[in-house]
Scaffold this active site. Structure first.
Site: not given
Ligand SMILES: C[S@@+](CC[C@H](N)C(=O)[O-])C[C@H]1O[C@@H](n2cnc3c(N)ncnc32)[C@H](O)[C@@H]1O
Length: 460
Positions: A66, A72, A75, A291, A390, A417
């Site tokens: 790039c 930037c 990446c 995602q 998650d 993550c």
């Molecule tokens: C890594 S994302 C997971 C999204 C989903 N599993 C997906 O694959 O699309 C984490 C999610 O946790 C929510 N979140 C963060 N803190 C939270 C909390 N204290 N209570 C409930 N949800 C929460 C965020 O809004 C987000 O949607």
């Protein structure tokens, strides 16, 4: 500091060098490079710096693809060949789980790499600014630059400086063509670019979302309510890019950039696009989370579903469900899924997605996990057989871990993550759970980020 060998990669994507007792973090270099480092920050045990002269280039180094590399913030790892990148990610997962988690581990499966290493993102946001970031070369050239208007990415840690982007290789076309057309139209017609320090100007941001179904969403965010100019630009885009299926705009007059609390207006087409996975449709509105690497999200969800080992009889809790994507993805393989998430709009999307796909065995609740998921909730909705979780980068709150330990599901599928906080949480769950499978997945080539899926099973 002169002739310093770069020896490793640190968790945050910078490379590291050792100097006496110090660890020095340096961006845009790779292990094997030998460089002179100018320090930019000094603490007791570590320092930060930048490479100002190369004595030797590492043998593993590859050419950056790039033209914006080095300025930037995205990446950062493109000077490492992809196989090296995923080797470091695998190592990052192993190190975190062993050093922080300190729990008994099965062999860690080889990371699932991303088939696409460029043009893999389905969402990008660009910022307008009247203060173009000047590169070192430009500053040293002695030239004067009249046009300071840009449409591009923020320079890391500088809220008011934006670098102009000519081509970004993260999102497939027509993403670049749309951005360039908007910039040219605004320059040609004298539209003012946002002044981030004084909060003034017409043009603020654009967000481009693409999908594996071929649909495209464009949201143009204005700061001033100048309908004549807004209509002129939007009509021009509608004519120029008939492929945009959801052409939206928003007038955001607040101090900050977020549009989640703003009214989004439809100029042409639908108010949403669709994403598709195994025949399931997911409706994505301008404020919905999805995602950002759609193809790898599918790989990630398949791992999570496989780890859950569903037979059709289970009650599954999907914690931090977002727009219910995982919940809906596993719903046909179990008795019932309960999804919990604190963003109310996301929970509304999750319900829409369930009904759109004729799924009637999901229940969704909005609320903070630590408050909503408690012993009372479990008593009311039933003990889960499987919990899929998650959480965001910070991992799970202690109260949430306590409730999970109380609920005693047979299996916990922990999608993360951030392997460091995941490792911390695994050690908390170790009193009752054994880690039986570990599968890292790469969702973000050329960055230090890595997803990791862990299966925990109740100890007997
Ligand atoms: C890594 S994302 C997971 C999204 C989903 N599993 C997906 O694959 O699309 C984490 C999610 O946790 C929510 N979140 C963060 N803190 C939270 C909390 N204290 N209570 C409930 N949800 C929460 C965020 O809004 C987000 O949607």
């Amino acid at each position: 500091m002169e002739q310093i060998a770069i020896t490793g990669i640190a968790a945050e994507g910078k490379a590291i060098a050792k100097y006496n007792d110090w660890v020095v973090f340096v961006p845009f270099v790779v292990p094997g490079d030998v460089v002179d480092i100018q320090l930019t920050r000094r603490k007791n045990s570590y320092a930060e710096g930048r490479a100002v002269h190369f004595h030797k280039y590492s043998e593993v180094r590859t050419e950056p693809f790039c033209e914006h590399y080095g300025t930037c913030g995205g990446c950062k790892w493109q000077i490492l060949p992809y196989p090296e990148q995923i080797r470091y990610k695998q190592q990052q997962v192993t190190d975190n789980l062993t050093r922080i988690g300190k729990v008994e581990l099965p062999p860690i499966a080889p990371i699932i790499g991303s088939k696409k290493t460029e043009f893999y993102r389905n969402k990008l946001e660009y910022t307008f600014s009247n203060r173009r970031w000047m590169t070192q070369e430009e500053l040293q050239s002695g030239e004067t630059f009249d046009d300071m208007n840009v449409l591009g990415f923020h320079i890391p840690n500088m809220f008011d400086k934006v670098m102009d982007i000519k081509q970004c290789r993260l999102q497939a076309d027509p993403s670049n063509a749309i951005r360039l057309e908007i910039k040219n139209f605004c320059l040609k017609n004298g539209f003012s670019f946002f002044d981030l320090r004084n909060s003034s100007g017409l043009m603020r941001n654009i967000i481009i979302r693409t999908s594996t179904t071929g649909e495209i969403m464009l949201i143009v965010v204005f700061f001033e309510n100048d309908m004549e100019k807004i209509t002129a630009l939007m009509q021009h885009l509608a004519d120029k890019f008939p492929a945009i299926t959801s052409l939206l705009y928003c007038i955001n007059q607040k101090a900050n950039d977020t549009i989640t609390d703003q009214e989004i207006l439809v100029f042409k087409g639908n108010a949403h696009i669709f994403e598709e996975m195994e025949g399931l449709k997911f409706k994505i509105g301008p404020k919905s989370f999805y995602q950002t690497n759609s193809e790898q999200a599918y790989e990630l969800y398949k791992v999570a579903r496989d780890f859950a080992g569903l037979t059709g009889e289970e009650l599954v809790y999907d914690l931090y469900t977002g727009t219910g994507t995982i919940a809906n993805f596993v719903a046909r393989r179990c008795k019932q899924v309960i999804g919990i998430e604190y963003v109310t709009e996301a929970i509304e999307d999750a319900k829409v997605n369930a009904s759109l796909n004729g799924i009637d065995n999901t229940l969704f609740f909005a609320g903070d996990m630590k408050d909503l998921l408690n012993t009372q909730f479990i008593a009311e909705y039933g003990r889960p057989d499987v919990i899929i979780s998650d959480p965001p980068r910070a991992g799970m709150h202690d109260d949430v871990l306590d409730t999970i330990l109380f609920a005693e599901p047979q299996k916990i599928v922990y999608v993360s993550c951030n392997p460091a906080t995941q490792a911390r949480d695994l050690s908390r769950l170790d009193v009752k759970y054994k880690v039986t499978r570990v599968q890292p997945v790469d969702m973000f080539p050329h960055t230090q980020h890595v997803e990791n899926v862990v299966l925990l099973e109740l100890k007997v």
